[in-house]
Design an enzyme around this catalytic site. Structure first.
Site, PDB file in Angstrom:
ATOM      1  N   TYR A 155       8.740 -11.950 -38.586  1.00  0.00           N
ATOM      2  CA  TYR A 155       8.110 -13.271 -38.521  1.00  0.00           C
ATOM      3  C   TYR A 155       7.652 -13.578 -37.095  1.00  0.00           C
ATOM      4  O   TYR A 155       6.496 -13.945 -36.868  1.00  0.00           O
ATOM      5  CB  TYR A 155       9.085 -14.325 -39.009  1.00  0.00           C
ATOM      6  CG  TYR A 155       8.535 -15.728 -39.050  1.00  0.00           C
ATOM      7  CD1 TYR A 155       7.547 -16.087 -39.967  1.00  0.00           C
ATOM      8  CD2 TYR A 155       9.000 -16.710 -38.183  1.00  0.00           C
ATOM      9  CE1 TYR A 155       7.042 -17.378 -40.018  1.00  0.00           C
ATOM     10  CE2 TYR A 155       8.504 -18.000 -38.225  1.00  0.00           C
ATOM     11  CZ  TYR A 155       7.528 -18.331 -39.145  1.00  0.00           C
ATOM     12  OH  TYR A 155       7.031 -19.621 -39.178  1.00  0.00           O
ATOM     13  N   GLY A 186      28.129 -24.432 -33.031  1.00  0.00           N
ATOM     14  CA  GLY A 186      27.441 -25.673 -33.360  1.00  0.00           C
ATOM     15  C   GLY A 186      26.868 -26.381 -32.153  1.00  0.00           C
ATOM     16  O   GLY A 186      26.289 -27.467 -32.269  1.00  0.00           O
ATOM     17  N   GLN A 218      24.473 -25.029 -30.299  1.00  0.00           N
ATOM     18  CA  GLN A 218      23.056 -24.699 -30.152  1.00  0.00           C
ATOM     19  C   GLN A 218      22.208 -25.889 -30.582  1.00  0.00           C
ATOM     20  O   GLN A 218      22.599 -26.669 -31.446  1.00  0.00           O
ATOM     21  CB  GLN A 218      22.693 -23.433 -30.943  1.00  0.00           C
ATOM     22  CG  GLN A 218      22.811 -23.525 -32.438  1.00  0.00           C
ATOM     23  CD  GLN A 218      24.171 -23.124 -32.961  1.00  0.00           C
ATOM     24  OE1 GLN A 218      25.188 -23.396 -32.335  1.00  0.00           O
ATOM     25  NE2 GLN A 218      24.209 -22.491 -34.128  1.00  0.00           N
TER      26      GLN A 218
END
Length: 313
Positions: A144, A206, A208
């Site tokens: 991607y 958590g 980030q």
């Protein structure tokens, strides 16, 4: 009135864009192969005379008489684009070539829906358009990330060589109604888990951060970029610079949904960026755009959508 093509028009972003363009009085051709899009997202538009649906895969050429192209076709959620990485790369690269060829043959303007993923796991924060990024070219997200980076390259090569009128939008995390409940994105994950009374899954510590833009604001940015002067090509960041940690996002969702869901911590996935936040100075200064819908208001509308959808299901 213009006749506009929206590739990936049955997806989350595409369906909102199609709806807005129809409201503005345009004729809209929605092209989608439904690999990740949904007919439910565009069901209300199917009865509108100005809306036309064609089932098409952008890896194949397309010949249409159109006045402009919004090229959004690509799986965007990690769970979708990692499911078939070769197909993801083909969609981004061949899709860009085919839509650019159509724009060149028709002499019309084309907008590329690029992504903040072109910045990878950034060393510059917040990320301006001048930053070239820090991307792993051989990782599990590379299909991607690098597919979108290659698409940007193609857009600017067509602009330089064929003088095709291009616009490149780098879209940061967006949320709102029409998200798929199982797309693996953090907003839909947290809301669906909270509604079902399940633990909210947090990867890593958590701490980030991400910045979340409500879909109506994002569509406003795309429309403004598409209508900008020909010499304003982008790339232009479109997102909300308000930054939150994953734990803060989970707390927002729990306050809105209620219930007794707890937080469940799991290992951080490969190449998951530690922080992501757009510098939107360019869009603000050049086009007067900025997001206006707060995270609290946007989440409230998104929670209501998922509550209706899950209750119906």
């Amino acid at each position: 009135m213009a006749r506009l093509l929206v590739t990936g028009g049955a997806g989350f972003l595409g369906s909102h864009l199609c709806g807005r363009l129809v409201e503005l009085g345009h004729q809209v051709v929605c092209a989608d192969n439904f690999s990740t899009g949904s007919r439910d997202n565009i069901r209300q538009l199917l009865a509108v005379p100005a809306f036309e649906l064609i089932e098409h895969d952008v890896t194949l050429p397309l010949d249409l008489d159109v006045d402009g192209i919004y090229h959004l076709a690509s799986p965007a959620a990690p769970i979708h684009y990692q499911n078939d990485p070769i197909r993801t790369t083909r969609t981004n690269v061949l899709g860009a070539i085919n839509m650019l060829d159509l724009a060149r043959s028709r002499g019309t303007r084309i907008l590329q829906a690029s992504t903040s993923e072109v910045y990878g796991d950034p060393e510059v924060h917040p990320q301006p358009e001048t930053y070239w990024g820090r991307v792993n070219p051989i990782g599990t997200r590379s299909c991607y990330n690098e597919g979108k980076r290659c698409a940007e390259t193609l857009f600017f090569d067509y602009w330089r060589e064929a003088r095709t009128e291009i616009k490149v939008a780098r879209i940061f995390n967006t949320y709102g109604p029409n998200m798929h409940p199982d797309d693996g994105r953090v907003v839909s994950n947290f809301i669906v888990q909270a509604i079902r009374g399940e633990p909210l899954t947090i990867y890593g510590t958590g701490s980030q951060t991400r910045s979340f833009c409500y879909v109506d604001d994002l569509v406003d940015g795309l429309l403004r970029l598409m209508a900008s002067p020909a010499d304003f090509t982008g790339p232009a960041n479109i997102g909300n610079p308000h930054e939150v940690t994953m734990i803060e996002l989970a707390e927002h969702v729990l306050r809105l949904v209620g219930g007794g869901s707890k937080l469940e911590f799991r290992p951080l996935p490969s190449d998951d960026p530690r922080q992501r936040c757009p510098d939107i100075s360019l869009m603000r200064a050049a086009l007067g755009w900025r997001p206006r819908i707060s995270l609290e208001d946007g989440l409230r509308q998104t929670v209501a959508y998922f509550q209706r959808r899950l209750a119906t299901a």
